[in-house]
Design a protein around this motif. Structure first.
Motif, PDB file in Angstrom:
ATOM      1  N   ARG A   1      45.486  39.109  36.440  1.00 57.74           N
ATOM      2  CA  ARG A   1      45.258  38.370  35.057  1.00 57.74           C
ATOM      3  C   ARG A   1      46.602  38.749  34.245  1.00 57.74           C
ATOM      4  O   ARG A   1      46.924  37.821  33.446  1.00 57.74           O
ATOM      5  N   LEU A   2      47.247  39.917  34.319  1.00 58.63           N
ATOM      6  CA  LEU A   2      48.455  40.125  33.680  1.00 58.63           C
ATOM      7  C   LEU A   2      49.464  39.455  34.288  1.00 58.63           C
ATOM      8  O   LEU A   2      50.274  38.659  33.164  1.00 58.63           O
ATOM      9  N   ALA A   3      49.724  38.980  35.348  1.00 56.94           N
ATOM     10  CA  ALA A   3      50.543  38.034  35.962  1.00 56.94           C
ATOM     11  C   ALA A   3      50.669  36.914  35.232  1.00 56.94           C
ATOM     12  O   ALA A   3      51.421  36.098  34.854  1.00 56.94           O
ATOM     13  N   HIS A   4      49.150  36.085  35.365  1.00 57.73           N
ATOM     14  CA  HIS A   4      49.236  35.069  34.854  1.00 57.73           C
ATOM     15  C   HIS A   4      49.246  34.620  33.372  1.00 57.73           C
ATOM     16  O   HIS A   4      49.731  33.784  32.781  1.00 57.73           O
ATOM     17  N   ARG A   5      48.984  35.834  32.473  1.00 55.25           N
ATOM     18  CA  ARG A   5      49.119  35.731  31.121  1.00 55.25           C
ATOM     19  C   ARG A   5      50.650  35.681  30.819  1.00 55.25           C
ATOM     20  O   ARG A   5      51.156  35.007  29.945  1.00 55.25           O
ATOM     21  N   VAL A   6      51.410  36.591  31.273  1.00 63.18           N
ATOM     22  CA  VAL A   6      52.784  36.432  31.228  1.00 63.18           C
ATOM     23  C   VAL A   6      53.401  35.071  31.766  1.00 63.18           C
ATOM     24  O   VAL A   6      54.290  34.515  30.743  1.00 63.18           O
ATOM     25  N   PHE A   7      52.943  34.788  32.628  1.00 66.28           N
ATOM     26  CA  PHE A   7      53.529  33.409  33.193  1.00 66.28           C
ATOM     27  C   PHE A   7      53.091  32.105  32.270  1.00 66.28           C
ATOM     28  O   PHE A   7      54.047  31.634  31.918  1.00 66.28           O
ATOM     29  N   ARG A   8      52.059  32.312  31.630  1.00 62.24           N
ATOM     30  CA  ARG A   8      51.610  31.067  30.727  1.00 62.24           C
ATOM     31  C   ARG A   8      52.169  31.258  29.620  1.00 62.24           C
ATOM     32  O   ARG A   8      52.463  29.973  28.991  1.00 62.24           O
ATOM     33  N   ALA A   9      52.566  32.528  29.316  1.00 61.86           N
ATOM     34  CA  ALA A   9      53.125  32.341  27.949  1.00 61.86           C
ATOM     35  C   ALA A   9      54.514  31.820  27.941  1.00 61.86           C
ATOM     36  O   ALA A   9      55.040  31.212  26.792  1.00 61.86           O
ATOM     37  N   GLU A  10      55.159  31.551  29.012  1.00 60.15           N
ATOM     38  CA  GLU A  10      56.582  31.019  29.233  1.00 60.15           C
ATOM     39  C   GLU A  10      56.388  29.597  29.889  1.00 60.15           C
ATOM     40  O   GLU A  10      56.931  28.729  29.276  1.00 60.15           O
ATOM     41  N   HIS A  11      55.542  29.078  30.747  1.00 59.06           N
ATOM     42  CA  HIS A  11      55.261  28.080  31.372  1.00 59.06           C
ATOM     43  C   HIS A  11      54.036  27.175  31.030  1.00 59.06           C
ATOM     44  O   HIS A  11      54.226  26.115  31.686  1.00 59.06           O
TER      45      HIS A  11
ATOM     46  N   THR B   1      51.540  29.387  43.932  1.00 54.76           N
ATOM     47  CA  THR B   1      50.358  30.408  44.567  1.00 54.76           C
ATOM     48  C   THR B   1      50.505  31.670  43.687  1.00 54.76           C
ATOM     49  O   THR B   1      51.097  31.819  42.864  1.00 54.76           O
ATOM     50  N   HIS B   2      49.317  32.630  43.759  1.00 54.67           N
ATOM     51  CA  HIS B   2      49.073  33.495  43.256  1.00 54.67           C
ATOM     52  C   HIS B   2      50.301  34.670  43.205  1.00 54.67           C
ATOM     53  O   HIS B   2      50.824  35.308  42.221  1.00 54.67           O
ATOM     54  N   GLU B   3      50.883  34.470  44.477  1.00 58.34           N
ATOM     55  CA  GLU B   3      52.031  35.142  44.750  1.00 58.34           C
ATOM     56  C   GLU B   3      52.985  34.859  43.971  1.00 58.34           C
ATOM     57  O   GLU B   3      53.855  35.626  43.397  1.00 58.34           O
ATOM     58  N   THR B   4      53.563  33.751  44.008  1.00 57.80           N
ATOM     59  CA  THR B   4      54.626  33.295  43.184  1.00 57.80           C
ATOM     60  C   THR B   4      54.478  33.258  41.801  1.00 57.80           C
ATOM     61  O   THR B   4      55.515  33.561  41.028  1.00 57.80           O
ATOM     62  N   VAL B   5      53.345  33.213  41.438  1.00 55.61           N
ATOM     63  CA  VAL B   5      53.178  33.564  39.724  1.00 55.61           C
ATOM     64  C   VAL B   5      53.583  34.744  39.525  1.00 55.61           C
ATOM     65  O   VAL B   5      53.987  35.067  38.559  1.00 55.61           O
ATOM     66  N   CYS B   6      52.961  35.761  40.375  1.00 57.57           N
ATOM     67  CA  CYS B   6      53.296  37.142  40.138  1.00 57.57           C
ATOM     68  C   CYS B   6      54.675  37.536  40.226  1.00 57.57           C
ATOM     69  O   CYS B   6      55.286  38.326  39.739  1.00 57.57           O
ATOM     70  N   GLU B   7      55.434  36.890  41.272  1.00 55.44           N
ATOM     71  CA  GLU B   7      56.731  36.936  41.247  1.00 55.44           C
ATOM     72  C   GLU B   7      57.568  36.436  40.238  1.00 55.44           C
ATOM     73  O   GLU B   7      58.522  37.239  39.728  1.00 55.44           O
ATOM     74  N   GLU B   8      57.292  35.460  39.457  1.00 56.79           N
ATOM     75  CA  GLU B   8      57.638  34.840  38.277  1.00 56.79           C
ATOM     76  C   GLU B   8      57.413  35.759  37.078  1.00 56.79           C
ATOM     77  O   GLU B   8      58.445  35.779  36.112  1.00 56.79           O
ATOM     78  N   ALA B   9      56.210  36.217  37.017  1.00 57.05           N
ATOM     79  CA  ALA B   9      55.809  37.095  35.893  1.00 57.05           C
ATOM     80  C   ALA B   9      56.879  38.446  35.811  1.00 57.05           C
ATOM     81  O   ALA B   9      57.309  38.884  34.852  1.00 57.05           O
ATOM     82  N   GLU B  10      57.110  38.734  37.217  1.00 57.78           N
ATOM     83  CA  GLU B  10      57.943  40.200  37.207  1.00 57.78           C
ATOM     84  C   GLU B  10      59.198  39.694  36.768  1.00 57.78           C
ATOM     85  O   GLU B  10      59.980  40.704  35.868  1.00 57.78           O
ATOM     86  N   ARG B  11      59.929  38.684  36.904  1.00 52.86           N
ATOM     87  CA  ARG B  11      61.028  38.194  36.532  1.00 52.86           C
ATOM     88  C   ARG B  11      61.192  38.060  34.987  1.00 52.86           C
ATOM     89  O   ARG B  11      61.991  38.561  34.466  1.00 52.86           O
ATOM     90  N   LEU B  12      59.976  37.688  34.481  1.00 53.05           N
ATOM     91  CA  LEU B  12      60.015  37.324  33.100  1.00 53.05           C
ATOM     92  C   LEU B  12      60.075  38.845  32.199  1.00 53.05           C
ATOM     93  O   LEU B  12      60.519  38.897  31.344  1.00 53.05           O
ATOM     94  N   LEU B  13      59.012  39.596  32.792  1.00 54.35           N
ATOM     95  CA  LEU B  13      58.913  40.975  32.168  1.00 54.35           C
ATOM     96  C   LEU B  13      60.275  41.661  32.209  1.00 54.35           C
ATOM     97  O   LEU B  13      60.813  42.385  31.397  1.00 54.35           O
ATOM     98  N   THR B  14      60.988  41.675  33.530  1.00 51.72           N
ATOM     99  CA  THR B  14      62.329  42.228  33.533  1.00 51.72           C
ATOM    100  C   THR B  14      63.255  41.773  32.574  1.00 51.72           C
ATOM    101  O   THR B  14      64.160  42.581  32.184  1.00 51.72           O
ATOM    102  N   ALA B  15      63.293  40.635  32.355  1.00 42.85           N
ATOM    103  CA  ALA B  15      64.168  39.979  31.111  1.00 42.85           C
ATOM    104  C   ALA B  15      64.051  40.229  29.777  1.00 42.85           C
ATOM    105  O   ALA B  15      64.772  40.042  28.784  1.00 42.85           O
ATOM    106  N   ARG B  16      62.527  40.885  29.495  1.00 44.72           N
ATOM    107  CA  ARG B  16      62.372  41.115  28.015  1.00 44.72           C
ATOM    108  C   ARG B  16      63.197  42.315  27.638  1.00 44.72           C
ATOM    109  O   ARG B  16      63.445  43.157  28.365  1.00 44.72           O
ATOM    110  N   ALA B  17      63.558  42.045  26.393  1.00 46.04           N
ATOM    111  CA  ALA B  17      64.402  43.287  25.749  1.00 46.04           C
ATOM    112  C   ALA B  17      63.598  44.391  25.342  1.00 46.04           C
ATOM    113  O   ALA B  17      63.920  45.431  25.404  1.00 46.04           O
TER     114      ALA B  17
END
Length: 701
Positions: free
Chosen positions: A327-337, A425-441
């Motif tokens: 749910r964390l991964a999808h929340r972060v993903f949806r906020a951007e995409h 997939t759930h895996e690629t959503v998680c992968e993208e969410a990690e990238r987005l979190l890493t980029a946050r200031a």
């Protein structure tokens, strides 16, 4: 105003009382409305001058035992017993204040005194005693008082100390146990550091103040309505009880990620709850409390709310977010995409089949899908040279460079098709969410607390690592790899989580009887299981202090006969006073669970399917073994434990296709049975029809 309190040990005893007696208890203590009337309902014990114990009439047969200090207005309900037993309980016991912790202690003085002559006779025949190497000063500094010290000086063997657990005050017993295990006084001080308060001079005559300091043993309730709410569900409240030996890891300050391991029932989830709550109380920033599934997250959220309410600090809840990792991964993903277009399992399989059709090679779609997940995604492989050099530990099937190049061709084509069609997939959503979190200031969370850590995969770990900055007290992890039923093997250091030097293991099972625990351990004994840190996990020294009936097993001729046996077992448990909400039924599949629920419903008992509602209720919980994770019941029945259902054929990768995945699947199925059986506190029933599961072959069935 009078303050009513409940001794935590009483909560488990209260749950075993008959319903009519429970109602009388509630009615009797509704009279504690103010200080003027509170004392009027209490009776002194004749012949025990100066005793702080009083009794209160429940009905003609039952009496409540209350700790009522001469000074102060806190009244603690300790026990409810038949009339004569209540007075005998009082005459045998003494209340005191621990000099090191300042907390209340209740002990059976008569039992300790009665055991001394025999201990002394045994000691006179031995040259050395158990604690000859520890001086009196160190004992006293750790809160061991004169009676316990005299008892300790008479001990010659570890088994005597084990047998005395129920006699001695809990913290003092924990101190002696640590010293007997070879820990130095300094080690014991550190182990129980949160329970032992250095530099404080406590008034050992002020029992009222001691009670109010004893949040680990005493629950303060705010009036009759609060009391009734607690007594309505004492079993639920017991689930958040933190034992003194666990408190040190909750209170500790760590320089980086820390891990707490231990088998089922050792209190890992309770530790995670209290750790998240304590970090929130510190106020350094937001806390993420997370786990693998939505069902477990819901259970954590309910327990956290109960913990906050029982502690009187609901404000700290505002600084904790309970959210399972997907749910964390999808929340972060949806906020951007926005919402992703997800590829379901059937569509993914067809896509892999489409790709392999053109390879002209012996590379099954299932093998390629696992290779993509377990190697390419897990190890962040982004090119053909990286894949040729990547470690493939645990994959089972060796690949030469030529075959590896074809695998990479298939994987690369799979990723290209996902991108081309806008699929995730759930895996690629998680992968993208990690990238987005890493980029946050600015990270959203200051702390992350993870429960059931063994079920998370590499992508999820990297996501959680990115969710909080690397600093002291950043990640706190609880888990038991013997209970892994979802995720693949992960080494934390490879996903950026370094726990070296910050690992603790809990070894005492507070939930399951020794008989159930010993039987359940047989299911996984001898199986090589990793420890999340590059080594093998061990259950050596794992034990339970509770005793009870051995598990009951039965082989039935047909599924219908097995369901009849289930109905009979549940009926017997209910006749023994077990409430429907304290009974669970586990099966390997949804179909078997639904049929078991229907069979029980036909007998007129209230039933709920966990697949439809994870909420606690006054009904028997029926669900799959997966749904049982994180739950516990006084009595549990495992049904359908036959060779046709366990291991589940559809959950096994073909050995010919992928021997490594096949071995992992078998271990996961074995661990699933282990998890289900260790949900039982007092009674366990395991049944099957036809041949038993091969996992039961070495258990004498």
């Amino acid at each position: 105003m009078a303050q009513l309190a409940l001794y935590r040990d009483f909560l488990t005893d209260f749950a075993k009382l008959e319903k009519t007696v429970q109602m009388r208890v509630s009615e009797a203590f509704e009279k504690f409305e103010n200080a003027v009337h509170a004392g009027a309902h209490l009776e002194k014990i004749s012949g025990l001058k100066g005793s702080p114990f009083r009794t209160i009439r429940i009905d003609r047969f039952w009496r409540g035992v209350v700790l009522a200090p001469e000074s102060g207005d806190t009244y603690t309900l300790l026990a409810v017993l038949p009339h004569d037993d209540a007075y005998e309980w009082v005459r045998r016991r003494r209340a005191s204040v621990n000099t090191a912790t300042g907390r209340i202690e209740i002990r059976d003085v008569a039992a300790i005194d009665a055991s001394m002559p025999q201990l002394e006779r045994m000691a006179s025949k031995r040259q050395g005693r158990l604690f000859d190497h520890i001086g009196d000063a160190d004992m006293r500094r750790l809160g061991v008082d004169e009676q316990t010290l005299a008892f300790a000086r008479a001990l010659t063997d570890d088994f005597q100390l084990e047998a005395a657990r129920a006699l001695l005050p809990q913290v003092q017993w924990e101190v002696l146990y640590g010293l007997a295990a070879g820990m130095s006084p300094e080690d014991v001080w550190q182990e129980l550091g949160a329970a032992i308060s250095a530099g404080q001079d406590f008034d050992t005559e002020d029992l009222d103040a001691a009670v109010r300091r004893s949040g680990d043993r005493v629950l303060l309730v705010d009036g009759p309505s609060d009391l009734l709410a607690v007594l309505a569900d004492p079993f639920e409240l017991w689930r958040i009880y933190l034992h003194p030996a666990q408190r040190s890891v909750v209170e500790a300050t760590y320089r980086g990620p820390a891990r707490v391991g231990g088998g089922p029932g050792t209190g890992k989830t309770v530790v995670a709850l209290h750790r998240a709550f304590r970090l929130a109380q510190r106020g350094a920033g937001m806390v993420l409390l997370t786990t693998f599934t939505s069902t477990l997250a819901e259970q954590l959220e309910r327990s956290l709310r109960l913990l906050a309410e029982s502690s009187g600090d609901t404000e700290a809840l505002q600084r904790v977010r309970v959210e399972h990792v997907d749910r964390l991964a999808h929340r972060v993903f949806r906020a951007e995409h926005g919402r992703p277009t997800l590829l379901d399992n059937t569509a993914e399989q067809k896509l892999w089949e489409q790709i392999t059709a053109g390879l002209r090679d012996d590379l099954p779609p299932a093998f390629l899908a696992e290779e993509w997940r377990q190697v390419v995604l897990a190890r962040r492989v982004s090119s053909a040279p990286d894949y040729l050099a990547a470690k493939r530990t645990g994959r089972g099937r060796a690949l030469n460079p030529t075959v590896k190049s074809r695998v990479w061709q298939a994987v690369d084509e799979f990723r290209r098709l996902l991108d081309e069609r806008g699929l995730w997939t759930h895996e690629t959503v998680c992968e993208e969410a990690e990238r987005l979190l890493t980029a946050r200031a600015k990270p959203e969370f200051r702390h992350v607390v993870v429960d059931e850590a063994q079920d998370l995969g590499a992508l999820q770990w990297r996501l959680l690592r990115a969710a909080a900055p690397e600093a002291g007290d950043d990640l706190f992890i609880t888990g038991d790899t013997h209970q892994r039923v979802y995720g693949p093997q992960v080494t934390l250091s490879e996903v950026g989580v370094n726990i070296r030097g910050r690992s603790t293991k809990l070894r005492v099972n507070y939930r399951t009887t020794a008989q159930i625990l010993g039987w359940s351990l047989g299911v996984v004994r001898g199986e090589p299981v990793d420890d999340l840190d590059g080594g093998l996990e061990s259950l050596a020294g794992y034990r339970s202090e509770m005793r009870g009936a051995p598990p009951q097993t039965a082989a039935l001729s047909t599924w219908e006969r097995e369901l009849d046996h289930l109905a009979s077992t549940v009926r017997q448990w209910r006749e023994d006073g077990v409430l429907p909400g304290e009974i669970g039924v586990a099966a390997r599949s949804n179909r078997l669970a639904e049929q078991a629920a229907a069979a029980l419903e036909r007998t007129g008992v209230p039933v709920r399917l966990l697949a439809r509602s994870g909420e606690p209720s006054e009904s028997i919980a029926v669900g799959t073994m997966h749904r049982m994770k994180g739950l516990e019941f006084r009595c549990l029945a495992v049904v359908g434990a036959g060779a046709d259902h366990l291991p589940a054929p559809r959950s096994l990768t073909s050995e010919a296709q992928d021997s490594g995945a096949h071995a992992r699947d078998l271990l996961r199925e074995r661990c699933l049975l282990y998890v289900a059986c260790t949900r039982a506190r007092e009674r366990l029933s395991v049944t099957w029809h036809g041949a038993p599961s091969p996992f039961l072959a070495d258990l004498g069935n």
